[in-house]
Design an enzyme around this catalytic site. Structure first.
Site: not given
Lengths: 508, 508
Positions: A190, A442, A467
């Site tokens: 991320s 995601d 994710h």
């Protein structure tokens, strides 16, 4: 039509989630459970006869890029270390560093099992470095009341300062370990993956490669469509069943209509088992939106507990609730069932509190970053969106930020400093050794690098992935495709390290 | 033995030059003539029917890396532009940018004739960007009295801020010119060459390549020997004649002995034609040292006027004076003759002023940079040095800086941010399109990149070359080797641009 501004933040909606057409400073805090590590992970660590990590502190400089007297202030910068598997400096064994993102580094370490899983194979030292202004790495004497108080102190919370922190800490750590020739590889998921990418690009003299998992480095300016994020969420639910998508899509108007009718709020309270302290249709919508967004993000193929405890394939489970014939035409019962998947998988919650949600991972200050440099246009909703139609509005974001922090965002700064436009052209003949993993389920994958840029800057795309699922602890139930993703990552990283040793032996 | 600390600065000795064994804040200002552009250069420009450039201003942000309220302050950032040869955005014609160094950008533009010489061939737009805190690019309202007043304001004078300035300005300029797809190449000499290198490494999304001329990016920490700088000067003079070297080497003790004798200072004044306002043996030594250092740096094969007006091969001319049999054993007469080559080539000076030297190029604030991040150990002298034996002392530098500016240097910052250690290993498989030119008669060449790192990060080394001679206007007297250096540079840059157009056409 009410504008729902979602998806701006990686892990928390924060100040933007309840943004209505009139700018408001209302804050819907993020909702997270307090327990984050799965029991089987802890037992795995225990089996290995070790704790996952030890915490250490480094005296870090406040401002790397200026030399005025204030810049010389220091703070205690936390990092976690595990040397169980390391073969040490004599063998120039590698150092794997996680470039911490917007929260407590322990939480990220506990959810980056991949590094623990592969450390024995690589005989690697593991280091997880916290991001400044999060967890226990708080400038201004460690006092959040001061550090978070205003723009003058928060001003030092930037990605470039964080990267320079990592550089400074890694160099010092290697020196202290007399491990000058140990290759360093960075990992991140991320925002942490964005930092890992940028760290490899900006500090190639410190790291030989980066595994950037679910890093939406292209979600700036107009590089990625502002509809992309919610389109992917829409597609996630729609792929389970058209009915599931339609029920959710139709629910927003229904909730608003109900909420505005006499006695409607009490009906909503009852339908969704909301606690008796507070209810509001907008807050309920945000609460549901959170569930859909985060479930899409963490639509993992095995039971997990990253944001909330969830079953395997939680989007499928949500749609199963919605498609359940026993609830007939009762949309609220269906939605309640879906929300329950996200908020009450353990079945212990008796009512849901819209007025308060804890922030056990200390993610709050992402809202500052999202008000300054992290202007990521993700919350547009086109006509087909599972959420109400809305436009991404920079001016609205800017107005909220001005009201909240008194600052003007610098929406072009990230692409100025790190690039993003025409990334293939820029990096095709520059740089090397970056893996961009993205899972197409995601919502953040729309802002990721999905195509190989060169032989050594490669994209690994998993159609069924969510994710940064690749970074999670391996389990015996992992599907084949996930095992293959990780095997490929290990193989590529092995090649980087072999090549480094080759170069080292040849004194280049 | 008195310690002469020389060579720290690119172009001015500033606060360090008269450093004695007791730390002192004495300042020997740099000495430069006011005229810098050669008449034939100006006439060349006139012939082309154009001025060399027009000046423009850009509203630049004070602090790119923080977001506190102070960081949002702006200043007027000057750049020079010449569009005479540019084919414009329709043809994606290239933009050549000079990354300005520590002085007035007009001076650097006038001494970077290479860019003007090659612009017609490349049909390039020329842009010379001034470095913040120099020339007319002064933060804090353009007021040097404020900007230079203390560490709080000077704190924003850093290389990283300057690079971010260039990035911000170039992006804005391209946008305004609708020249988004025009490739940008950066050029720089000396510190400007360091900035060009670092700009290519840190901002590959903005520039496709860099010509870094005489950029001593390795003159930090212990990467380059602190004796290297003065060893090269020693070798320059010694290569002309052993006697020349011996006379200069023997002179320091002789000057000190004379200065300490009764009536000695007056003898020195007479011998060296020092004006009657002020004399001191240390100041005289600094004055001579300046002449030797800068003459070695600018030992160009043609008459020049970069620092002072000089004949072709000025080191040879100095040694010719020293070896002149008509001065017999009169060392002072010989040294005076040598100094005259540097200080009085035009023959118009009647006496030399040790108390004052003008700073027409505004180089003074390099001393701030040399007290913060630019800790370049260059002033060691081993036994064979042409200057008195001395050791490079970091603590002495730190003490002077503390006394002068109240700051502690960060001696490891440049290598942390930009690298330098094991540069071949770091960049062998990372980055591309950098030319490192170095001339081995240039004392700074010891800190330069002298070997090819990869196929596209290449070193051009000219045995007879001095400080960024390649960047000077071509003249009809240029030796063959210099013509060949420039031809090679043009060829390499052509390849970068061709490759870029190829990639552009292929939509990569």
């Amino acid at each position: 039509m009410r504008i729902i501004a979602v998806g701006i933040l990686f892990l928390c909606f924060s100040i933007f989630s309840s943004l209505s057409s009139t700018v408001s400073n209302d804050k819907v805090p993020p909702r997270f459970p307090s327990s984050v590590i799965r029991p089987e992970q802890l037992s795995l660590a225990t089996k290995r006869g070790t704790k996952l990590y030890k915490a250490r502190y480094f005296t870090q400089i406040l401002d790397h890029f200026n030399f005025n007297p204030k810049s010389y202030q220091t703070f205690q910068h936390r990092y976690l270390i595990n040397d169980t598997y390391w073969s040490g400096p004599e063998k120039n064994s590698p150092i794997f560093v996680y470039t911490g993102n917007e929260g407590d580094i322990e939480w990220f370490a506990q959810n980056t099992g991949f590094m623990f899983d592969v450390a024995p194979y690589f005989k690697a030292l593991l280091v997880f470095i916290e991001h400044r202004f999060y967890g226990k790495s708080i400038p201004f004497g460690g006092d959040k009341d001061i550090a978070y108080s205003n723009a003058s102190t928060l001003g030092y919370l930037t990605s470039t300062q964080a990267l320079a922190d990592y550089a400074t800490l890694i160099i010092d750590l290697k020196k202290n370990l007399t491990a000058d020739d140990s290759p360093v590889v960075v990992f991140g998921g991320s925002y942490g993956g964005m930092l890992a990418t940028w760290f490899r690009l900006k500090y190639p003299h410190i790291v030989i490669g980066a595994l950037a998992s679910s890093a939406p480095i292209l979600n700036f300016e107009n590089i990625t469509s502002p509809y992309s994020f919610n389109n992917i969420i829409t597609q996630d639910f729609r792929s389970e069943s058209e009915n599931c998508y339609k029920v959710i899509k139709g629910s927003w108007e229904q909730i608003e209509d109900t909420g505005s009718r006499s006695g409607g709020l009490e009906l909503l309270r009852k339908s969704f088992r909301i606690c008796k302290n507070y209810i509001d249709a907008d807050a309920l919508e945000s609460w549901l939106t959170t569930a859909f967004v985060y479930t899409a993000m963490t639509d993992y193929p095995t039971p997990s507990n990253f944001l909330n405890p969830l079953p395997a394939y939680p989007v499928k489970q949500m749609c199963k609730s919605i498609d359940d014939p026993t609830t007939g035409n009762d949309s609220f019962a269906k939605l309640y069932g879906a929300a329950n998947v996200y908020y009450n998988h353990t079945g212990t919650t008796t009512c849901f509190n819209l007025a308060y949600s804890p922030d056990p991972h200390g993610l709050d200050m992402w809202s500052w970053q999202a008000c300054t440099e992290m202007i990521m246009p993700t919350d547009g909703n086109n006509q087909d969106s599972i959420f109400p139609e809305s436009q991404w509005s920079y001016s609205q974001r800017a107005a909220v930020c001005k009201g909240y922090y008194g600052v003007d965002p610098r929406p072009n700064w990230i692409t100025t400093e790190f690039g993003g436009h025409d990334i293939s052209r820029a990096l095709k003949r520059f740089g090397s050794n970056i893996i961009f993993y993205n899972g197409l389920r995601d919502p953040w994958s729309g802002g990721g690098v999905l195509k190989n840029i060169s032989k050594t800057i490669v994209a690994i795309v998993a159609e069924q992935g969510a994710h940064h699922v690749d970074l999670r602890f391996a389990t015996s139930q992992d599907p084949k495709w996930l095992q293959q993703v990780r095997e490929r990552e290990v193989k590529i990283i092995s090649n980087w390290i072999s090549q480094y040793y080759h170069d080292l032996a040849n004194h280049s």
